[in-house]
Design an enzyme around this catalytic site. Structure first.
Site, mmCIF file in Angstrom:
data_model
loop_
_atom_site.group_PDB
_atom_site.id
_atom_site.type_symbol
_atom_site.label_atom_id
_atom_site.label_comp_id
_atom_site.label_asym_id
_atom_site.label_seq_id
_atom_site.Cartn_x
_atom_site.Cartn_y
_atom_site.Cartn_z
ATOM 1 N N CYS A 16 0.822 -1.216 0.000
ATOM 2 C CA CYS A 16 0.000 0.000 0.000
ATOM 3 C C CYS A 16 0.857 1.267 0.000
ATOM 4 O O CYS A 16 1.560 1.555 0.971
ATOM 5 C CB CYS A 16 -0.927 0.022 1.205
ATOM 6 S SG CYS A 16 -1.963 1.508 1.279
ATOM 7 N N SER A 115 -11.076 -2.988 -5.671
ATOM 8 C CA SER A 115 -9.695 -3.469 -5.746
ATOM 9 C C SER A 115 -9.666 -4.974 -5.507
ATOM 10 O O SER A 115 -10.040 -5.454 -4.434
ATOM 11 C CB SER A 115 -8.830 -2.753 -4.699
ATOM 12 O OG SER A 115 -8.788 -1.366 -4.951
ATOM 13 N N CYS A 267 -2.233 15.515 -6.478
ATOM 14 C CA CYS A 267 -2.343 14.181 -7.072
ATOM 15 C C CYS A 267 -2.425 13.154 -5.958
ATOM 16 O O CYS A 267 -1.797 13.326 -4.904
ATOM 17 C CB CYS A 267 -1.119 13.908 -7.959
ATOM 18 S SG CYS A 267 -1.013 12.212 -8.600
ATOM 19 N N ASP A 268 -3.181 12.086 -6.189
ATOM 20 C CA ASP A 268 -3.304 11.017 -5.207
ATOM 21 C C ASP A 268 -1.958 10.372 -4.913
ATOM 22 O O ASP A 268 -1.718 9.858 -3.823
ATOM 23 C CB ASP A 268 -4.289 9.973 -5.727
ATOM 24 C CG ASP A 268 -4.584 8.889 -4.704
ATOM 25 O OD1 ASP A 268 -4.668 9.224 -3.512
ATOM 26 O OD2 ASP A 268 -4.737 7.723 -5.094
ATOM 27 N N CYS A 311 12.941 8.206 -29.026
ATOM 28 C CA CYS A 311 12.300 6.896 -28.890
ATOM 29 C C CYS A 311 11.180 6.754 -29.920
ATOM 30 O O CYS A 311 10.338 7.650 -30.062
ATOM 31 C CB CYS A 311 11.732 6.723 -27.488
ATOM 32 S SG CYS A 311 10.852 5.152 -27.262
ATOM 33 N N CYS A 317 3.965 6.154 -25.437
ATOM 34 C CA CYS A 317 4.473 6.032 -24.065
ATOM 35 C C CYS A 317 4.478 7.380 -23.332
ATOM 36 O O CYS A 317 4.053 7.470 -22.191
ATOM 37 C CB CYS A 317 5.879 5.449 -24.095
ATOM 38 S SG CYS A 317 6.672 5.326 -22.480
ATOM 39 N N CYS A 321 4.130 7.998 -16.299
ATOM 40 C CA CYS A 321 3.753 8.819 -15.135
ATOM 41 C C CYS A 321 4.998 9.133 -14.313
ATOM 42 O O CYS A 321 5.849 8.275 -14.081
ATOM 43 C CB CYS A 321 2.742 8.045 -14.295
ATOM 44 S SG CYS A 321 2.357 8.792 -12.693
#
Length: 359
Positions: A16, A115, A267-268, A311, A317, A321
């Site tokens: 987690c 989940s 952001c989470d 690339c 791509c 993140c």
């Protein structure tokens, strides 16, 4: 994105990331959200936006109890005098879902994400209850209640080495039980740096994506399509649509994560002290936006590694993140270098059957 229960959770999953993030903050787990914060979220969001998406996450958001959400929805309905479009989503571990929860979600058009790591045996390798026991059975009971009342839901799995090495087991279980809307996220490493024994290697992630794509494509060919969010986004990008998943855009998006005490983060994945923007009880969105610009959260988010510029897969791509990067670049660069050549012709074939976006 709203965290009414803060980082509190009734499970003790060993991978987690949010439990670890909260543990490194000066103020970690906060008390459950009070009515003052709830009212600030609703009133300021309705005043700011033409349409609102309220997304509840945790920790485990159900721990605060169903009455909180009943009051939240009632308050939105009462204050939404402009009849702005409202969307609700709820990401849960599924263990607390009973018939009352399921009916509430259905009645109020919540999209529920549950989940679950693909199959009971795989799930129970990492997702333990508070006593260290198995949790899959309770999750599956919750899923069946959602299905019974007709609640819209999807299943989110965390990709670990174990899941990557058992893709067929996962696929057969999920499709055999009628699941057609799936999401997978690669297991995240600590903000403090990559661990010495990561839960998912780049090589195993490549193995996972390639085998999953094989199964996904065969199902599509048979006229029995399964929605895999990552693959769906790639097909859309080839047609000309922007990715709806922010982690595939190459640059961070504008969003607000509200902790239970009103603290705001961009952001989470970055609910840490360094990314703190302010508090919704005292700050308006203009002040929060100014703070985000000050710390250059969005401005510094594109992948600036030199290798990305040349690339051949950069348009799909986009550097990944930034939560999966460190000073050396994108953690799954080698994964994508192996995955895209393996699937590109089949991806293009699927995309060719769609109507191109008009210019």
């Amino acid at each position: 994105m709203i965290k009414p229960s803060s980082a509190a959770c009734n499970l003790d999953c060993d991978y987690c990331f949010y439990h670890e993030t909260a543990g490194h903050r000066e103020v970690g787990q906060r008390p459950f959200m009070g009515e003052d914060v709830m009212m600030a979220i609703i009133t300021k969001a309705l005043a700011e936006a033409r349409h609102c998406s309220f997304v509840f996450q945790g920790g485990e958001p159900s721990l605060i109890g169903l009455p909180f959400y009943e009051k939240f929805v009632q308050t939105v309905n009462r204050l939404n005098i402009e009849s702005s479009p409202i969307h609700y989503a709820f990401q849960t571990n599924g263990t607390n879902i009973d018939e009352a929860w399921a009916k509430f979600f259905k009645k109020n058009n919540f999209l529920v994400g549950v989940s679950f790591d693909g199959a009971p045996r795989l799930h129970d390798m990492h997702r333990f209850d508070a006593k260290g026991g198995k949790s899959a059975r309770k999750v599956l009971e919750g899923i069946e209640l959602l299905r019974k009342v007709g609640t819209e839901f999807n299943v989110l799995g965390v990709v670990t080495d174990e899941l990557a090495q058992n893709v067929d087991l996962m696929w057969n279980y999920m499709t055999g039980h009628g699941h057609r809307y799936l999401q997978f996220i690669p297991c995240m490493e600590s903000l403090e740096g990559f661990s010495t024994k990561p839960f998912l290697s780049a090589a195993n992630y490549a193995l996972f994506l390639k085998r999953l794509f094989d199964l996904w494509f065969v199902a599509w060919q048979k006229g029995e399509p399964v929605s895999i969010r990552f693959f769906d986004n790639l097909v859309g990008m080839l047609v000309g649509y922007p990715p709806e998943s922010c982690d595939m855009a190459g640059v961070c998006s504008i969003q607000y994560v509200v902790e239970s005490d009103g603290s705001i983060y961009p952001c989470d994945f970055y609910c840490d002290d360094a990314s703190y923007l302010g508090n919704l009880l005292t700050d308006d969105f203009a002040m929060l936006d100014a703070k985000r610009a000050e710390i250059r959260f969005i401005e510094d988010s594109p992948n600036a590694i030199d290798e990305c510029a040349s690339c051949p897969w950069k348009e799909l791509c986009r550097g990944g993140c930034k939560r999966y990067r460190d000073e050396g670049g994108y953690r799954f660069c080698s994964t994508m270098q192996e995955f895209y050549p393996y699937v590109i012709r089949r991806l293009e074939h699927v995309a060719s059957t769609l109507v191109p976006k008009s210019k």
